[in-house]
Design a protein around this motif. Structure first.
Motif, PDB file in Angstrom:
ATOM      1  N   ALA A  40       0.830  -1.208   0.000  1.00 45.26           N
ATOM      2  CA  ALA A  40       0.000   0.000   0.000  1.00 45.26           C
ATOM      3  C   ALA A  40       0.863   1.257   0.000  1.00 45.26           C
ATOM      4  N   ARG A  67       0.708   4.159  -2.784  1.00 43.00           N
ATOM      5  CA  ARG A  67       0.534   5.585  -2.461  1.00 43.00           C
ATOM      6  C   ARG A  67       1.601   6.419  -3.142  1.00 43.00           C
ATOM      7  N   ARG A  87      -1.611   5.999  -6.244  1.00 39.75           N
ATOM      8  CA  ARG A  87      -2.794   5.131  -6.178  1.00 39.75           C
ATOM      9  C   ARG A  87      -2.991   4.698  -4.720  1.00 39.75           C
ATOM     10  N   TYR A 135      -4.540   2.979  -2.410  1.00 43.12           N
ATOM     11  CA  TYR A 135      -5.474   1.904  -2.076  1.00 43.12           C
ATOM     12  C   TYR A 135      -4.923   1.092  -0.905  1.00 43.12           C
ATOM     13  N   ALA A 151      -9.193  -3.346  -2.866  1.00 40.53           N
ATOM     14  CA  ALA A 151      -9.640  -1.970  -3.119  1.00 40.53           C
ATOM     15  C   ALA A 151      -9.240  -1.517  -4.520  1.00 40.53           C
ATOM     16  N   SER A 152      -8.048  -1.862  -4.956  1.00 45.01           N
ATOM     17  CA  SER A 152      -7.630  -1.449  -6.296  1.00 45.01           C
ATOM     18  C   SER A 152      -8.431  -2.194  -7.364  1.00 45.01           C
ATOM     19  N   ARG A 153      -8.738  -3.449  -7.111  1.00 44.70           N
ATOM     20  CA  ARG A 153      -9.545  -4.211  -8.066  1.00 44.70           C
ATOM     21  C   ARG A 153     -10.953  -3.615  -8.177  1.00 44.70           C
ATOM     22  N   GLN A 154     -11.528  -3.235  -7.060  1.00 42.17           N
ATOM     23  CA  GLN A 154     -12.853  -2.618  -7.071  1.00 42.17           C
ATOM     24  C   GLN A 154     -12.835  -1.285  -7.819  1.00 42.17           C
ATOM     25  N   ALA A 155     -11.757  -0.541  -7.645  1.00 39.38           N
ATOM     26  CA  ALA A 155     -11.633   0.727  -8.375  1.00 39.38           C
ATOM     27  C   ALA A 155     -11.571   0.473  -9.874  1.00 39.38           C
ATOM     28  N   GLU A 193      -0.077  -2.060  -9.760  1.00 36.58           N
ATOM     29  CA  GLU A 193      -0.274  -3.018  -8.667  1.00 36.58           C
ATOM     30  C   GLU A 193       0.743  -4.145  -8.725  1.00 36.58           C
TER      31      GLU A 193
END
Length: 334
Positions: A214, A218, A222, A224, A229-233, A257
């Motif tokens: 993470a 950042r 990004r 997340y 969370a990144s997949r959902q985004a 990622e």
């Protein structure tokens, strides 16, 4: 308290199952083996060798053929279709392959293609065209009237149930003999993966590695908290962008990622924990795994016979089709 849930249909009937939903019957006969299968249980078991990918495909296709024959006998066309390619990659702990991410993103484009293939599946199209009562009758023919009669507890603690009736059960009984035993070992072995992945996600080492990932995300702009969370985004890109732009944005995020996963301990820790917990689960359930392999290997001669008979039937049908005469459309089993 254990939860009860009907088992998902076999891969052989997945297209129809996804459309119809639920599981089937139990209209009278027990879920145990047929007399022929029961008599065969005293014979030496097949070797506990993991079937090859080709052998697994052979078993899946034989099951489809048997389901098709059964459904035809009950008045419902059922096409024998090829199983989806099993080469789709999964990244339960975060994408960690940069080249794959660059080509596939998070797999959104692949998922859309798979959805389109399911939509075009002949069994899906046929069942969609039935009336409500027709779909109910087809569901009963395929899976029985209620998911009662077969029961097994998965490693997740969930109780899975299904019917010993219907064409799926008939096909599996024909191949594996002892339906209740096959159902039990299938439920156990098919549910090892979610237990393994849950244990990895709950491990403190994984949480620490995600924290470092993470921080990397950042720094790349990004922010997340985790791979979920990144997949959902990425999944939301399609809500505001045309498909091509959404695919490009998804791939860009997936590459970041994967770069962070491989550049921090996340990829290494995930693989190590996945292996460790996988070995523990395989050791704990080695008897069920070995018995499943034995049943599969024992079913191979029948599967080959079914496949050869079906090939001969297809060849004969093709020769007949060369004779010019009117034929009804739809409902092909091949």
């Amino acid at each position: 308290m254990q939860r009860h849930h009907p088992v998902r249909a076999t891969a052989a009937a997945v297209a129809a199952f996804l459309l119809l939903g639920g599981c089937g019957p139990a209209a009278g006969s027990p879920g145990g083996p047929s007399p022929k299968a029961a008599a065969g249980r005293t014979a030496p078991l097949a070797p506990a060798r993991e079937p090859s990918a080709a052998e697994t495909r052979l078993l899946e296709r034989a099951e489809q053929i048997l389901i098709s024959r059964c459904m035809d006998g009950r008045g419902f066309p059922y096409a024998v279709t090829e199983a989806p390619d099993a080469d789709a990659r999964s990244f339960p702990y975060g994408v960690d392959d940069v080249e794959w991410a660059r080509a596939h993103g998070y797999g959104g484009r692949d998922e859309r293609a798979a959805a389109q293939a399911r939509e075009a599946d002949p069994n899906q199209r046929y069942f969609r065209g039935l009336s409500a009562s027709g779909r109910a009758a087809a569901r009963t023919a395929l899976m029985g009237s209620a998911p009662v009669g077969l029961s097994a507890t998965a490693p997740t603690g969930m109780t899975i149930t299904a019917s010993p009736e219907g064409c799926i059960a008939d096909a599996e009984r024909t191949l594996y003999g002892d339906l209740a035993t096959w159902f039990r070992v299938k439920v156990v072995t098919m549910n090892l993966r979610p237990v393994r992945e849950t244990r990895v996600h709950e491990d403190r080492q994984y949480a620490d590695a995600v924290g470092q990932w993470a921080a990397c995300m950042r720094a790349a702009g990004r922010p997340y908290a985790g791979p979920d969370a990144s997949r959902q985004a990425a999944a939301r890109f399609g809500e505001s962008m045309p498909p091509a732009e959404a695919d490009a944005a998804e791939a860009e995020l997936a590459v970041i990622e994967a770069t962070c996963a491989s550049g921090t301990p996340l990829a290494r820790v995930s693989k190590a924990l996945d292996h460790t917990y996988g070995e523990q689960l395989r050791a704990r359930h080695r008897e069920e795994i070995a018995l499943r392999w034995r049943l599969q290997n024992g079913a191979l001669p029948m599967a080959r016979q079914v496949g050869e008979e079906h090939g001969s039937e297809e060849h004969g049908s093709a020769e007949q089709d060369q004779t010019p005469h009117p034929r009804p459309s739809g409902g092909s089993h091949a």
